[in-house]
Write an enzyme that holds these catalytic residues in place. Structure first.
Site, mmCIF file in Angstrom:
data_model
loop_
_atom_site.group_PDB
_atom_site.id
_atom_site.type_symbol
_atom_site.label_atom_id
_atom_site.label_comp_id
_atom_site.label_asym_id
_atom_site.label_seq_id
_atom_site.Cartn_x
_atom_site.Cartn_y
_atom_site.Cartn_z
ATOM 1 N N TRP A 58 0.804 -1.060 0.474
ATOM 2 C CA TRP A 58 0.204 -0.355 0.288
ATOM 3 C C TRP A 58 0.644 1.112 0.017
ATOM 4 O O TRP A 58 1.712 1.297 1.183
ATOM 5 C CB TRP A 58 -1.062 0.031 0.988
ATOM 6 C CG TRP A 58 -1.670 1.214 1.290
ATOM 7 C CD1 TRP A 58 -3.139 1.593 0.162
ATOM 8 C CD2 TRP A 58 -1.418 2.556 1.957
ATOM 9 N NE1 TRP A 58 -3.067 3.243 0.447
ATOM 10 C CE2 TRP A 58 -2.590 3.912 1.720
ATOM 11 C CE3 TRP A 58 -0.266 2.834 3.382
ATOM 12 C CZ2 TRP A 58 -2.233 4.661 2.152
ATOM 13 C CZ3 TRP A 58 -0.189 4.507 3.604
ATOM 14 C CH2 TRP A 58 -1.108 5.408 2.984
ATOM 15 N N GLU A 87 -3.097 -3.285 -2.859
ATOM 16 C CA GLU A 87 -4.141 -2.989 -1.687
ATOM 17 C C GLU A 87 -5.005 -1.217 -2.619
ATOM 18 O O GLU A 87 -4.162 -0.062 -2.169
ATOM 19 C CB GLU A 87 -3.904 -2.536 -0.173
ATOM 20 C CG GLU A 87 -4.645 -2.129 0.200
ATOM 21 C CD GLU A 87 -4.067 -2.196 2.224
ATOM 22 O OE1 GLU A 87 -3.650 -2.865 2.235
ATOM 23 O OE2 GLU A 87 -5.706 -1.773 2.373
ATOM 24 N N LYS A 118 -7.068 2.593 -2.506
ATOM 25 C CA LYS A 118 -8.147 3.136 -1.343
ATOM 26 C C LYS A 118 -8.174 4.488 -1.703
ATOM 27 O O LYS A 118 -7.414 5.058 -3.350
ATOM 28 C CB LYS A 118 -6.526 3.914 -0.688
ATOM 29 C CG LYS A 118 -7.332 4.429 0.120
ATOM 30 C CD LYS A 118 -6.255 4.763 2.041
ATOM 31 C CE LYS A 118 -6.088 5.321 3.054
ATOM 32 N NZ LYS A 118 -5.797 4.890 4.195
ATOM 33 N N ASP A 167 -9.158 -4.073 1.611
ATOM 34 C CA ASP A 167 -9.371 -3.516 2.405
ATOM 35 C C ASP A 167 -10.996 -2.660 3.117
ATOM 36 O O ASP A 167 -11.514 -1.927 2.079
ATOM 37 C CB ASP A 167 -8.590 -2.074 2.947
ATOM 38 C CG ASP A 167 -8.785 -1.285 4.316
ATOM 39 O OD1 ASP A 167 -9.618 -0.750 4.565
ATOM 40 O OD2 ASP A 167 -7.646 -1.146 4.671
ATOM 41 N N HIS A 227 -11.237 1.336 2.471
ATOM 42 C CA HIS A 227 -10.802 1.736 1.054
ATOM 43 C C HIS A 227 -12.294 2.383 0.170
ATOM 44 O O HIS A 227 -11.577 2.334 -1.106
ATOM 45 C CB HIS A 227 -9.627 0.839 0.837
ATOM 46 C CG HIS A 227 -8.788 1.564 1.828
ATOM 47 N ND1 HIS A 227 -6.915 1.201 1.725
ATOM 48 C CD2 HIS A 227 -8.556 1.814 3.042
ATOM 49 C CE1 HIS A 227 -6.334 1.216 2.074
ATOM 50 N NE2 HIS A 227 -7.149 1.286 3.291
ATOM 51 N N HIS A 261 -8.485 -7.288 4.467
ATOM 52 C CA HIS A 261 -8.408 -6.046 5.386
ATOM 53 C C HIS A 261 -9.709 -5.821 6.619
ATOM 54 O O HIS A 261 -10.138 -4.952 5.587
ATOM 55 C CB HIS A 261 -7.684 -4.760 4.918
ATOM 56 C CG HIS A 261 -5.829 -4.895 5.167
ATOM 57 N ND1 HIS A 261 -4.905 -3.529 4.866
ATOM 58 C CD2 HIS A 261 -4.911 -6.443 5.253
ATOM 59 C CE1 HIS A 261 -4.054 -4.696 4.385
ATOM 60 N NE2 HIS A 261 -4.174 -5.787 5.306
ATOM 61 N N ASP A 265 -12.472 6.066 6.468
ATOM 62 C CA ASP A 265 -11.646 5.520 6.390
ATOM 63 C C ASP A 265 -10.685 5.160 8.417
ATOM 64 O O ASP A 265 -9.658 5.147 8.479
ATOM 65 C CB ASP A 265 -10.486 5.150 5.168
ATOM 66 C CG ASP A 265 -8.806 4.118 6.125
ATOM 67 O OD1 ASP A 265 -9.501 2.778 6.177
ATOM 68 O OD2 ASP A 265 -8.687 4.718 5.207
ATOM 69 N N ASP A 283 -9.977 3.039 10.527
ATOM 70 C CA ASP A 283 -9.748 2.053 11.144
ATOM 71 C C ASP A 283 -9.916 1.549 12.384
ATOM 72 O O ASP A 283 -9.293 1.186 13.429
ATOM 73 C CB ASP A 283 -8.538 2.266 11.120
ATOM 74 C CG ASP A 283 -8.482 1.536 9.312
ATOM 75 O OD1 ASP A 283 -8.157 0.618 8.965
ATOM 76 O OD2 ASP A 283 -7.128 2.734 9.102
ATOM 77 N N ASP A 314 -7.275 -5.176 9.752
ATOM 78 C CA ASP A 314 -6.251 -3.840 10.109
ATOM 79 C C ASP A 314 -6.819 -2.560 10.377
ATOM 80 O O ASP A 314 -7.877 -1.665 10.059
ATOM 81 C CB ASP A 314 -6.203 -3.240 8.583
ATOM 82 C CG ASP A 314 -5.684 -1.931 7.701
ATOM 83 O OD1 ASP A 314 -5.166 -1.762 8.733
ATOM 84 O OD2 ASP A 314 -5.212 -1.697 6.818
HETATM 85 C C1 RNT Z 1 -3.692 2.234 4.921
HETATM 86 C C2 RNT Z 1 -4.161 1.190 4.559
HETATM 87 C C3 RNT Z 1 -2.778 -0.150 5.459
HETATM 88 C C4 RNT Z 1 -2.041 -0.406 6.021
HETATM 89 C C5 RNT Z 1 -0.568 -0.884 6.303
HETATM 90 C C6 RNT Z 1 -0.076 -0.427 7.183
HETATM 91 O O1 RNT Z 1 -4.469 2.963 4.498
HETATM 92 O O2 RNT Z 1 -5.031 0.141 4.947
HETATM 93 O O3 RNT Z 1 -3.264 -1.730 4.847
HETATM 94 O O4 RNT Z 1 -2.980 0.348 6.826
HETATM 95 O O5 RNT Z 1 -0.317 -1.571 4.925
HETATM 96 ZN ZN ZN Z 2 -5.793 -2.040 5.127
#
Ligand code: RNT
Ligand code: ZN
Length: 420
Positions: free
Chosen positions: A186, A227, A229, A260, A263, A287, A295, A297, A327
């Site tokens: 990423w 990955e 986003k 993810d 994302h 993720h 986003d 998390d 994640d």
């Molecule tokens: C960031 C991504 C990614 C990171 C990791 C550390 O928005 O989600 O996965 O969190 O690579």
């Molecule tokens: Zn991620």
């Protein structure tokens, strides 16, 4: 004498059997399938490089709860505590910047496998697997907002070198631990405000990826995943590595994608993307996270969106092609508690998916009986799932119910609160 948990399980087992669900085989699949926990929950995505930290990089851990892991040793100790309170097969996803060495002068373009050896020893000793990722966020060489997509050859080359090295190290991790490593790529690259040229950075990124993948890769030990986003912090207008960019690249080159859950646009449904992509991708990495309005998390919850994702993989028997990882990172609560909770919730959704009477529901669907389908889906939500979950915890010698939290509180008192 059978315990309360055991008695409840026996009744639940009968209920499920009446619906054609074999709880024993569900439990076995659950226990054997690796689920990856993201190590950056434990160090707030800080890493342990001695080089000066840059700002930005598209992600940010918020909160200042005391006791974060300040080095690899503390990180492994915390991760082991997390894993000891969650049933299942565990993998830890380590970031390249989470080096396990005190050596001076170590930077991302000169990492070597020995800087990660303590993770290998730890994983082997405890029966864990390792995943990996090259990390760009917070690094001074990411300060312009561009890494692999940079127009500056010096910057771009620095990151190409890093990703190539990270990929080799990941193969070493998979080979020495004896469980295939899954790496997620990423990069934060993008612009805060609207650019006049959206194309050129994508051309640079494509060139960088071509250079990174231009070596004989040992896929039995590691697979790299891409990955995408929608946007990052400070990159609100434009992200180079968008979904379309990576989907195109992945399909053209046979490289797996990483999806993810945070994302995409908040109203998009990740579970709905899996079956569409599985026609074109051999493998995917997930993720699992909880995006709140964006986003963010947040710690994974036992909720409908997570359930839908796990249902999708289990219903289609894709456990060998879709790799489950988390994640999330919350620095406002105890990080070990956050780790355990998110991982247990992911696990609960996974086990519950394995206990769904899918065949019967699909039969109603094939017959066009959508009333019955809806009734069955709703009824299956309140089947005695928790009796099975408690039983798995007890059987694996783990605390039942929220007794795990007392152990975390004790750990906080004995270990985390003593960190400066
Ligand atoms: C960031 C991504 C990614 C990171 C990791 C550390 O928005 O989600 O996965 O969190 O690579
Ligand atoms: Zn991620």
């Amino acid at each position: 004498m059978a315990s309360k948990v055991e008695k409840a399980y026996q009744l639940a087992k009968e209920r499920y059997a009446e619906l054609g669900v074999d709880t024993e085989s569900a439990i076995q699949t659950y226990l054997e399938t690796p689920v990856t926990f993201n190590a950056w929950q434990l160090d707030d995505d800080a890493g342990f490089l001695k080089v000066e930290r840059g700002s930005g990089g598209g992600v940010m851990a918020t909160g200042n709860y005391p006791g974060r892991a300040r080095n690899a040793e503390e990180l492994m100790r915390d991760a082991k505590k997390v894993f000891s309170l969650v049933p299942g097969t565990h993998k830890l996803s380590v970031q390249s910047k989470q080096i396990a060495t005190d050596k001076d002068g170590v930077d991302l373009d000169n990492i070597e496998k020995e800087y990660y050896q303590p993770y290998v020893d730890w994983a082997k000793e405890n029966g864990y697997g390792l995943d990996f990722n090259p990390s760009c966020s917070g690094h001074p060489m990411a300060g312009t907002g561009f890494t692999l997509a940079s127009a500056d050859e010096g910057i771009r080359k620095f990151w190409v070198t890093h990703f190539r090295k990270a990929s080799e190290i990941a193969e070493y991790l998979g080979e020495s631990v004896g469980m295939q490593c899954i790496t997620n790529y990423w990069i934060p690259d993008g612009y805060k405000d609207y650019p006049a040229d959206m194309y050129a950075p994508r051309v640079h990124l494509e060139k960088s990826l071509d250079e990174i993948f231009d070596r004989p890769r040992r896929l039995e030990y590691n697979i790299d995943t891409l990955e995408s986003k929608l946007f990052g912090i400070g990159m609100e207008a434009y992200t180079v590595g968008s979904h379309e960019f990576y989907m195109g690249y992945a399909i053209r080159h046979g490289i797996p994608l990483c999806l993810d859950a945070g994302h995409f646009h908040i109203s998009e449904d990740l579970s709905n993307k899996i079956s569409a992509l599985m026609l074109s991708c051999k493998e995917l990495l997930l993720h699992v996270t909880r995006p709140m309005r964006w986003d963010s998390d947040h710690v994974v919850a036992f909720d409908d969106t997570t359930q839908a994702i796990l249902n999708e993989i289990v219903r289609n028997h894709w456990l060998d092609r879709v790799h489950i990882g988390t994640d999330y990172f919350d620095a406002s609560i105890n990080r070990v508690a956050a780790g355990v909770l998110g991982l247990r919730n992911t696990g609960k959704c996974f086990l519950r998916a394995l206990l769904e009477p899918t065949e019967a529901i699909r039969q109603a669907e094939r017959e066009g009986n959508y009333s019955k389908r809806l009734v069955m889906l709703e009824e299956s939500k309140t089947l005695p799932f928790n009796a099975v979950w408690d039983y798995v915890c007890e059987k694996e010698g783990l605390p039942v119910g929220m007794a795990w939290f007392q152990e975390v509180e004790q750990y906080e008192k004995d270990v985390q609160s003593k960190r400066g």
